[in-house]
Design a protein around this motif. Sequence first.
Motif, PDB file in Angstrom:
ATOM      1  N   SER A  91      42.490  33.085  33.598  1.00  0.00           N
ATOM      2  CA  SER A  91      43.763  32.334  33.605  1.00  0.00           C
ATOM      3  C   SER A  91      44.308  33.026  32.275  1.00  0.00           C
ATOM      4  CB  SER A  91      43.622  31.104  33.275  1.00  0.00           C
ATOM      5  OG  SER A  91      43.017  30.546  32.114  1.00  0.00           O
ATOM      6  N   TYR A  92      45.400  32.317  31.792  1.00  0.00           N
ATOM      7  CA  TYR A  92      46.031  32.931  30.526  1.00  0.00           C
ATOM      8  C   TYR A  92      46.032  31.761  29.463  1.00  0.00           C
ATOM      9  CZ  TYR A  92      49.179  34.589  27.001  1.00  0.00           C
ATOM     10  OH  TYR A  92      49.823  34.976  25.916  1.00  0.00           O
ATOM     11  N   SER A  93      46.054  30.592  29.536  1.00  0.00           N
ATOM     12  CA  SER A  93      45.733  29.833  28.333  1.00  0.00           C
ATOM     13  C   SER A  93      44.357  28.805  28.685  1.00  0.00           C
ATOM     14  CB  SER A  93      46.909  28.837  28.071  1.00  0.00           C
ATOM     15  OG  SER A  93      46.974  27.950  29.186  1.00  0.00           O
ATOM     16  N   HIS A  94      43.623  29.056  29.836  1.00  0.00           N
ATOM     17  CA  HIS A  94      42.618  28.081  29.872  1.00  0.00           C
ATOM     18  C   HIS A  94      43.173  26.870  30.493  1.00  0.00           C
ATOM     19  CE1 HIS A  94      38.292  26.706  30.034  1.00  0.00           C
ATOM     20  NE2 HIS A  94      38.081  27.743  30.168  1.00  0.00           N
ATOM     21  N   ALA A  95      44.373  26.590  30.903  1.00  0.00           N
ATOM     22  CA  ALA A  95      44.786  25.285  31.526  1.00  0.00           C
ATOM     23  C   ALA A  95      44.370  24.708  32.559  1.00  0.00           C
ATOM     24  CB  ALA A  95      46.245  25.461  31.751  1.00  0.00           C
ATOM     25  N   TRP A  96      43.978  23.663  32.362  1.00  0.00           N
ATOM     26  CA  TRP A  96      43.399  22.635  33.532  1.00  0.00           C
ATOM     27  C   TRP A  96      44.158  22.947  34.797  1.00  0.00           C
ATOM     28  CZ3 TRP A  96      38.773  20.086  32.501  1.00  0.00           C
ATOM     29  CH2 TRP A  96      38.051  19.362  33.762  1.00  0.00           C
ATOM     30  N   PRO A 102      52.477  24.481  41.336  1.00  0.00           N
ATOM     31  CA  PRO A 102      52.373  25.670  41.631  1.00  0.00           C
ATOM     32  C   PRO A 102      52.831  26.826  40.638  1.00  0.00           C
ATOM     33  CG  PRO A 102      52.805  24.077  43.324  1.00  0.00           C
ATOM     34  CD  PRO A 102      52.853  23.442  42.136  1.00  0.00           C
ATOM     35  N   GLU A 103      54.198  26.620  40.404  1.00  0.00           N
ATOM     36  CA  GLU A 103      54.922  27.555  39.597  1.00  0.00           C
ATOM     37  C   GLU A 103      54.312  27.776  38.255  1.00  0.00           C
ATOM     38  OE1 GLU A 103      57.261  25.521  42.410  1.00  0.00           O
ATOM     39  OE2 GLU A 103      56.232  24.604  40.853  1.00  0.00           O
ATOM     40  N   GLN A 104      53.571  26.728  37.620  1.00  0.00           N
ATOM     41  CA  GLN A 104      52.849  26.866  36.274  1.00  0.00           C
ATOM     42  C   GLN A 104      51.654  27.566  36.613  1.00  0.00           C
ATOM     43  OE1 GLN A 104      52.859  22.901  35.242  1.00  0.00           O
ATOM     44  NE2 GLN A 104      54.302  22.850  33.644  1.00  0.00           N
ATOM     45  N   GLU A 108      50.469  31.300  34.909  1.00  0.00           N
ATOM     46  CA  GLU A 108      49.103  31.603  34.136  1.00  0.00           C
ATOM     47  C   GLU A 108      48.568  32.708  34.776  1.00  0.00           C
ATOM     48  OE1 GLU A 108      46.686  29.671  32.136  1.00  0.00           O
ATOM     49  OE2 GLU A 108      48.524  29.057  31.256  1.00  0.00           O
ATOM     50  N   MET A 109      48.665  32.721  35.964  1.00  0.00           N
ATOM     51  CA  MET A 109      48.072  34.006  37.018  1.00  0.00           C
ATOM     52  C   MET A 109      48.824  35.342  36.373  1.00  0.00           C
ATOM     53  SD  MET A 109      46.072  35.364  38.899  1.00  0.00           S
ATOM     54  CE  MET A 109      45.294  34.023  40.125  1.00  0.00           C
ATOM     55  N   PHE A 113      47.238  38.384  34.104  1.00  0.00           N
ATOM     56  CA  PHE A 113      47.086  39.624  35.081  1.00  0.00           C
ATOM     57  C   PHE A 113      47.866  40.742  34.019  1.00  0.00           C
ATOM     58  CE2 PHE A 113      46.287  41.127  39.310  1.00  0.00           C
ATOM     59  CZ  PHE A 113      46.965  42.526  39.389  1.00  0.00           C
ATOM     60  N   GLU A 114      48.697  40.586  33.589  1.00  0.00           N
ATOM     61  CA  GLU A 114      49.380  41.625  32.636  1.00  0.00           C
ATOM     62  C   GLU A 114      48.636  41.923  31.258  1.00  0.00           C
ATOM     63  OE1 GLU A 114      51.847  43.630  33.682  1.00  0.00           O
ATOM     64  OE2 GLU A 114      51.622  42.500  35.608  1.00  0.00           O
ATOM     65  N   SER A 115      48.230  40.728  30.899  1.00  0.00           N
ATOM     66  CA  SER A 115      47.388  41.094  29.455  1.00  0.00           C
ATOM     67  C   SER A 115      46.364  42.078  29.828  1.00  0.00           C
ATOM     68  CB  SER A 115      46.629  39.662  29.120  1.00  0.00           C
ATOM     69  OG  SER A 115      47.808  38.788  28.463  1.00  0.00           O
ATOM     70  N   ILE A 116      45.692  41.790  31.187  1.00  0.00           N
ATOM     71  CA  ILE A 116      44.236  42.607  31.449  1.00  0.00           C
ATOM     72  C   ILE A 116      44.841  43.933  31.796  1.00  0.00           C
ATOM     73  CG2 ILE A 116      42.774  42.833  33.192  1.00  0.00           C
ATOM     74  CD1 ILE A 116      42.187  39.733  33.047  1.00  0.00           C
ATOM     75  N   ARG A 117      45.835  43.954  32.570  1.00  0.00           N
ATOM     76  CA  ARG A 117      46.418  45.297  32.822  1.00  0.00           C
ATOM     77  C   ARG A 117      46.793  46.227  31.591  1.00  0.00           C
ATOM     78  NH1 ARG A 117      49.748  45.715  37.997  1.00  0.00           N
ATOM     79  NH2 ARG A 117      50.961  44.164  37.273  1.00  0.00           N
ATOM     80  N   ARG A 118      47.420  45.425  30.509  1.00  0.00           N
ATOM     81  CA  ARG A 118      47.882  46.177  29.340  1.00  0.00           C
ATOM     82  C   ARG A 118      46.559  46.827  28.480  1.00  0.00           C
ATOM     83  NH1 ARG A 118      49.471  42.336  26.922  1.00  0.00           N
ATOM     84  NH2 ARG A 118      48.082  42.167  25.341  1.00  0.00           N
ATOM     85  N   VAL A 119      45.665  46.104  28.516  1.00  0.00           N
ATOM     86  CA  VAL A 119      44.470  46.569  27.682  1.00  0.00           C
ATOM     87  C   VAL A 119      43.579  47.554  28.420  1.00  0.00           C
ATOM     88  CG1 VAL A 119      44.539  44.525  25.883  1.00  0.00           C
ATOM     89  CG2 VAL A 119      42.991  44.525  27.932  1.00  0.00           C
ATOM     90  N   THR A 120      43.360  47.476  29.700  1.00  0.00           N
ATOM     91  CA  THR A 120      42.326  48.130  30.365  1.00  0.00           C
ATOM     92  C   THR A 120      42.987  49.099  31.421  1.00  0.00           C
ATOM     93  OG1 THR A 120      42.627  46.738  32.599  1.00  0.00           O
ATOM     94  CG2 THR A 120      41.133  45.917  30.624  1.00  0.00           C
ATOM     95  N   GLY A 121      44.471  49.064  31.545  1.00  0.00           N
ATOM     96  CA  GLY A 121      44.971  50.187  32.267  1.00  0.00           C
ATOM     97  C   GLY A 121      44.986  50.022  33.678  1.00  0.00           C
ATOM     98  N   ARG A 122      44.416  48.858  34.234  1.00  0.00           N
ATOM     99  CA  ARG A 122      44.443  48.630  35.741  1.00  0.00           C
ATOM    100  C   ARG A 122      44.283  47.271  35.957  1.00  0.00           C
ATOM    101  NH1 ARG A 122      37.847  49.529  37.206  1.00  0.00           N
ATOM    102  NH2 ARG A 122      38.835  48.528  39.100  1.00  0.00           N
ATOM    103  N   ALA A 123      44.714  46.791  37.192  1.00  0.00           N
ATOM    104  CA  ALA A 123      44.697  45.353  37.667  1.00  0.00           C
ATOM    105  C   ALA A 123      43.324  44.739  37.502  1.00  0.00           C
ATOM    106  CB  ALA A 123      45.227  45.307  39.002  1.00  0.00           C
ATOM    107  N   PRO A 124      42.941  43.357  37.062  1.00  0.00           N
ATOM    108  CA  PRO A 124      41.926  42.860  37.493  1.00  0.00           C
ATOM    109  C   PRO A 124      41.545  42.833  38.772  1.00  0.00           C
ATOM    110  CG  PRO A 124      43.535  41.325  36.890  1.00  0.00           C
ATOM    111  CD  PRO A 124      44.120  42.688  36.810  1.00  0.00           C
TER     112      PRO A 124
END
Length: 272
Positions: A91-96, A102-104, A108-109, A113-124
């Motif tokens: 998740s992004y913020s560990h929100a319950w 569904p929009e929220q 989060e997804m 997703f973008e945080s991981i792709r930015r630091v790893t260079g690939r999709a999770p």
Amino acid sequence: MHLTSRGFPLFLTFDLDAETMWTARDPNYASRPILMSQGAYGWKVGTDRVLKLLARYGLKTTFFIPGLIIDQRPELMERILEGGHEIAHHSYSHAWILNLTPEQEREEMEKGFESIRRVTGRAPRGWRSPAAEISAVTMPMLVEYGFDYSSNFFDDDSPYIHTVEGKRTKIVELPFRWVLDDAPFFQYSIVLPGRTMQAPSALLEAWKAEFDVLYAEKRMMMVGMHPEMIGQPSRIGVLEGLIKHALDHGGVWIGRCDEMVEDMRPGLERAA
């Protein structure tokens, strides 16, 4: 016959929730510095202690990390990646999830997703729910985002491939159970549920017993840990004790979830 080409799969995974363990339940907890310091122990001390132990045994594993923590702690993410470990979606913020629209949940997804792709260079490739919950839109979203595996359900001791909305997917489930998580044994906070603090020896005894049965049955073992808990001085020995116990047995593969799933997928597909 074992599930992977390298023998019995033992997954050592780490949920680096840090402060989000508290702030996801109540954003006002961010104004309580002692509560926040309990989460900060995970990124200030616990994770590096875990990384040092894993390096000593030459092990590469998987860290499930909320995107918020990824964004806040880039130097720590570098150390995790330098160790050869996988960063997976948590998740992004560990929100319950059950409190989100569904929009929220999609936000989060996407942000995680973008945080991981930015630091790893690939999709999770993998996803673990915060707080062990999903909604009606979660599994279809995992299909949409192209995930290879999930580690969320408690319904088996062996991996299996998910069917979502009546269609067989490529998503491999890596199930676990609460006895394979350190939180029910170690989580203590005046504002969180559980509030237990057992001796490390109790957890090591449980995990060794679990390993022995699962190994004999040629299944798998998914262990979930939190650096702010397992990374404490009296508890890091539990992780090392499990590693030693496993390595005393022949044909055990301790590795990254993504690599192990890729190895076991052909067998799961043939068995379906």
